[in-house]
Motif scaffolding. Sequence first.
Motif, PDB file in Angstrom:
ATOM      1  N   GLU A  68       1.795   6.649  -7.049  1.00 41.88           N
ATOM      2  CA  GLU A  68       0.719   7.538  -7.493  1.00 41.88           C
ATOM      3  C   GLU A  68       1.083   9.000  -7.251  1.00 41.88           C
ATOM      4  O   GLU A  68       0.864   9.853  -8.118  1.00 41.88           O
ATOM      5  N   LYS A 115       0.931   3.978  -3.058  1.00 36.93           N
ATOM      6  CA  LYS A 115       0.611   5.381  -2.834  1.00 36.93           C
ATOM      7  C   LYS A 115       1.773   6.270  -3.260  1.00 36.93           C
ATOM      8  O   LYS A 115       1.574   7.334  -3.853  1.00 36.93           O
ATOM      9  N   ARG A 168       0.831  -1.207   0.000  1.00 29.51           N
ATOM     10  CA  ARG A 168       0.000   0.000   0.000  1.00 29.51           C
ATOM     11  C   ARG A 168       0.866   1.258   0.000  1.00 29.51           C
ATOM     12  O   ARG A 168       0.578   2.231  -0.714  1.00 29.51           O
ATOM     13  N   ASP A 169       1.930   1.246   0.811  1.00 32.09           N
ATOM     14  CA  ASP A 169       2.801   2.420   0.870  1.00 32.09           C
ATOM     15  C   ASP A 169       3.476   2.672  -0.478  1.00 32.09           C
ATOM     16  O   ASP A 169       3.541   3.812  -0.952  1.00 32.09           O
TER      17      ASP A 169
END
Length: 498
Positions: A264, A261, A257-258
Amino acid sequence: MFYINAQSLLCHKHEIELLVTQHKIDVLCISETWLSSNMSDGFANIPSYNLYREDHDRDSLRDVVLRNKPIFIFGDFNDDLLKAGNKMAGLIDSVKLDQLIDRPTRVTSNSSTLIDLFITNNKTMVTKLEILPGPIADHEAISILVNMKKLKRSPIYKTFRCLRNYSQNTYCNLLLNEVNTLNTILHTDDVSIQVNTLTNVMNLCIDTCAPIVTRQLLRPPAPWISEQIRSAIKERDQTQSSLKQDPYNELLRENYRDKKKTVELVIDASRKEYYNNEFKKNINDISATWKTAKKMLSNVTNNDFELIENSEAILTKTENVNEFFSGVGKRTFEKAQEDLANNDILLQEINHSDNFNDNLSVFRPSPVDCETVILTIKSMKETNASGPDGISLRFIKDSLFITAFYLTIIINTSIVTNVYPEMWKIPYVVPVYKSGDKDLVVDYLPHCFVVQYADDTQILIEGDSNDVEAIVERANNILSFKKMLLIFISIFKSVMMC
């Protein structure tokens, strides 16, 4: 995907946990949770599920639609769609969404209403829809099966001149090799033959060093993607691959997830920086600024539309386009006549011509020299567009020290013989979409692409026609003497004023 109206999530938490186990639900949407913002997620967590809360409505339907992604909305809207005069039906239609529930979702001893809705902008993704007895409250449950498989993008092909091996020196050397052919321009006074000779030689040389190729675009161009970003994407994908092999590793999930993100954010920042630099670079060029803005918005708006298979509908559309263009041509002609009459400078220039008469049947400006031709062409604005001859202004400017002499011969031959070259009259008349409804011809602009030497020519289209080809054919043949007058004035203005 499954939707229920809980009427207090805390009171029915155990029933909900049993529900997701029995139905093997991937996504559970719950309305009327009655959770307040000061309650922590721990009160509502369901084992093996990720929790996303929205305790109060914040976005309107219009805001959601603007995200340009597949939308699936469930909820109790407290507006019975079975009743005439309901507000929700009009609101859903106004933002071009679809509501797929067609029977009551709340049935009591006194009423039967359709207030629990399922709204989407892509109903083709819904492969199955069921209304099930309410397992918890007195509202029916909604179950849908969605095909989440990402559709493969249709191949995109682009035809263009490949400039990978192009250089000005190579191009000019090829032209010098064709000097004998170019010199035949001096042996004829037929201006159309002269133009054809020059055009054929230039195209032959251009095709040799910058051939026309057709390539498939594998992915949309993204010049803001740097090597650093590609490296970050690779690390993210590797982490995702590891997570698929060990899906219950929470530490690995958090790491993915890190990284996701981070990628992005980095791409977003790089993209903004790229477009900011493009706008600064083209701050004094309106055309380039608009091109940059269109590129920037290309991923936000989707202007694709399906062609209508019905031949009668196609014919109707074609006739509408023809009628619209005919009207534009008429209005343009009238405006040109009005401007011609009101332009004192232009009238003075025309009156200085010795051969001018009332019906404009003769117009012969003074012959021009090679220097005037060079200065005129260098002052023309360079674009990527080319006319029917396929020669863009870049190639003309690159070879100007060779071709300027032959261009001067052609222009002076045209002046002396009072004949305008046939090839320079031919335009491409193209309907270009502006905005709005693509089925309405008023939402298109008529763009005309002519040979670069006649770049300032206005093609006027008059009369009615039955198809687009006939319109273009009419445009090719109606270049009258008055329009030739305007061409010569624009090209030889400096000479006229002497």
